[in-house]
Design an enzyme around this catalytic site. Structure first.
Site, PDB file in Angstrom:
ATOM      1  N   LYS A   1       0.843  -1.203   0.000  1.00 30.54           N
ATOM      2  CA  LYS A   1       0.000   0.000   0.000  1.00 30.54           C
ATOM      3  C   LYS A   1       0.882   1.259   0.000  1.00 30.54           C
ATOM      4  O   LYS A   1       1.973   1.227  -0.559  1.00 30.54           O
ATOM      5  CB  LYS A   1      -0.971  -0.034   1.170  1.00 30.54           C
ATOM      6  CG  LYS A   1      -1.745  -1.357   1.218  1.00 30.54           C
ATOM      7  CD  LYS A   1      -2.934  -1.334   2.127  1.00 30.54           C
ATOM      8  CE  LYS A   1      -3.615  -2.702   2.096  1.00 30.54           C
ATOM      9  NZ  LYS A   1      -4.878  -2.740   2.770  1.00 30.54           N
TER      10      LYS A   1
ATOM     11  N   HIS B   1      -8.262  -2.970  -6.619  1.00 31.41           N
ATOM     12  CA  HIS B   1      -8.264  -3.139  -5.160  1.00 31.41           C
ATOM     13  C   HIS B   1      -9.403  -2.293  -4.577  1.00 31.41           C
ATOM     14  O   HIS B   1      -9.676  -1.189  -5.067  1.00 31.41           O
ATOM     15  CB  HIS B   1      -6.921  -2.694  -4.589  1.00 31.41           C
ATOM     16  CG  HIS B   1      -6.782  -3.052  -3.139  1.00 31.41           C
ATOM     17  ND1 HIS B   1      -7.377  -2.322  -2.142  1.00 31.41           N
ATOM     18  CD2 HIS B   1      -6.144  -4.084  -2.531  1.00 31.41           C
ATOM     19  CE1 HIS B   1      -7.102  -2.884  -0.981  1.00 31.41           C
ATOM     20  NE2 HIS B   1      -6.354  -3.950  -1.184  1.00 31.41           N
TER      21      HIS B   1
ATOM     22  N   GLU C   1     -11.339 -10.146  -1.917  1.00 25.10           N
ATOM     23  CA  GLU C   1     -11.039  -9.498  -0.639  1.00 25.10           C
ATOM     24  C   GLU C   1     -12.304  -8.850  -0.065  1.00 25.10           C
ATOM     25  O   GLU C   1     -12.715  -7.767  -0.527  1.00 25.10           O
ATOM     26  CB  GLU C   1      -9.984  -8.409  -0.833  1.00 25.10           C
ATOM     27  CG  GLU C   1      -8.648  -8.914  -1.313  1.00 25.10           C
ATOM     28  CD  GLU C   1      -7.521  -7.937  -1.002  1.00 25.10           C
ATOM     29  OE1 GLU C   1      -6.601  -8.310  -0.285  1.00 25.10           O
ATOM     30  OE2 GLU C   1      -7.606  -6.783  -1.464  1.00 25.10           O
TER      31      GLU C   1
HETATM   32  P1  PGA Z   1      -4.641  -6.725   5.001  1.00 27.45           P
HETATM   33  O1  PGA Z   1      -4.701  -6.054   3.560  1.00 27.45           O
HETATM   34  O2  PGA Z   1      -3.906  -8.026   4.865  1.00 27.45           O
HETATM   35  O3  PGA Z   1      -3.923  -5.749   5.855  1.00 27.45           O
HETATM   36  O4  PGA Z   1      -6.048  -6.980   5.427  1.00 27.45           O
HETATM   37  C1  PGA Z   1      -5.046  -6.806   2.430  1.00 27.45           C
HETATM   38  C2  PGA Z   1      -5.238  -5.909   1.244  1.00 27.45           C
HETATM   39  O5  PGA Z   1      -5.783  -4.813   1.391  1.00 27.45           O
HETATM   40  O6  PGA Z   1      -4.855  -6.267   0.125  1.00 27.45           O
END
Ligand code: PGA
Length: 221
Positions: free
Chosen positions: A9, A93, A142
């Site tokens: 990120k 995403h 996700e």
């Molecule tokens: P996280 O993030 O593992 O911190 O939940 C996953 C993502 O947003 O791809």
């Protein structure tokens, strides 16, 4: 063979990236049990690529790319610019969809451009309401409530969602949402989940190595 994408990120400075790679390269033992993609902010991609040069099954990835092909679009980073640097790019995403208002139409264009320039799109969906372009080979599911919350979705529910999604034939189905070294094992008990997209659990190199190890150990059983 599981596929693990580190989603950094909007984190890290170059110094932090150097430290991450120092630790990662010291601890990582290349093998055939996992393929890794480090999806980092743009300024670090080339540096990471150079540091992982020659390492088997480790690649660099983008977190998004422009819906424009090239030209007067100040600030944009295009698939064409990324083409010689990354092997993969996340597209769609949920943070791109919500914070940056990217639409399914935008995302379909991005997929086309990625494919045109030889980048493998890893197409992210939140649930069965997000349509999936036909030409993607990697789909990351996700659930929004699981992202960054420390609450991962249990295998049974992930598999149920997989059945509801209109997945392209033979695509790799990836789960993301608070995956870490402690909970990754449950997903390895079935063949349904082909990989993982950890965010937080990839920000610290040692933790990421533990996650890779956990994913590799169970895989080899
Ligand atoms: P996280 O993030 O593992 O911190 O939940 C996953 C993502 O947003 O791809």
């Amino acid at each position: 063979m599981k596929f693990i994408l580190a989603n950094w990120k909007a984190n890290k400075t170059i110094k932090e990236v150097q430290n991450w790679l120092d630790t990662f390269l010291l601890g990582y033992r290349p093998h055939n049990l996992v393929t890794i993609s480090i999806c980092a902010p743009y300024p670090f991609l080339l540096y990471i690529k150079e540091r992982i040069l020659g390492l088997k099954n480790v690649y660099v990835g983008a977190q998004t790319l422009s819906a424009f092909e090239q030209g007067s679009y100040t600030g944009e980073v295009t698939a064409r610019s990324l083409s010689e640097i990354v092997k993969f790019s996340l597209i769609g995403h949920s943070e791109r969809r919500s914070t940056f208002h990217e639409t399914n139409e935008d995302l379909a264009i991005k997929v086309k451009l990625a494919v045109k320039y030889g980048i493998e799109p890893v197409y992210c969906v939140r649930d069965e309401k997000d349509p999936i372009p036909h030409d993607v080979k990697y789909v990351a599911y996700e659930p929004v409530w699981a992202i960054g919350t420390g609450k991962n979705e249990k295998l049974e529910d992930v598999v149920n969602m997989k059945k509801k999604l209109s997945l392209p034939k033979n695509c790799v189905f990836i789960y993301g949402g608070s995956v870490n070294e402690q909970n990754v094992g449950q997903y390895l008990t079935s063949d349904e989940v082909g990989g993982f997209l950890p965010g937080k659990a990839s920000w610290d190199a040692k933790q990421f190595l533990s996650l890779i190890q956990a994913a590799s150990l169970d895989e080899s059983k």
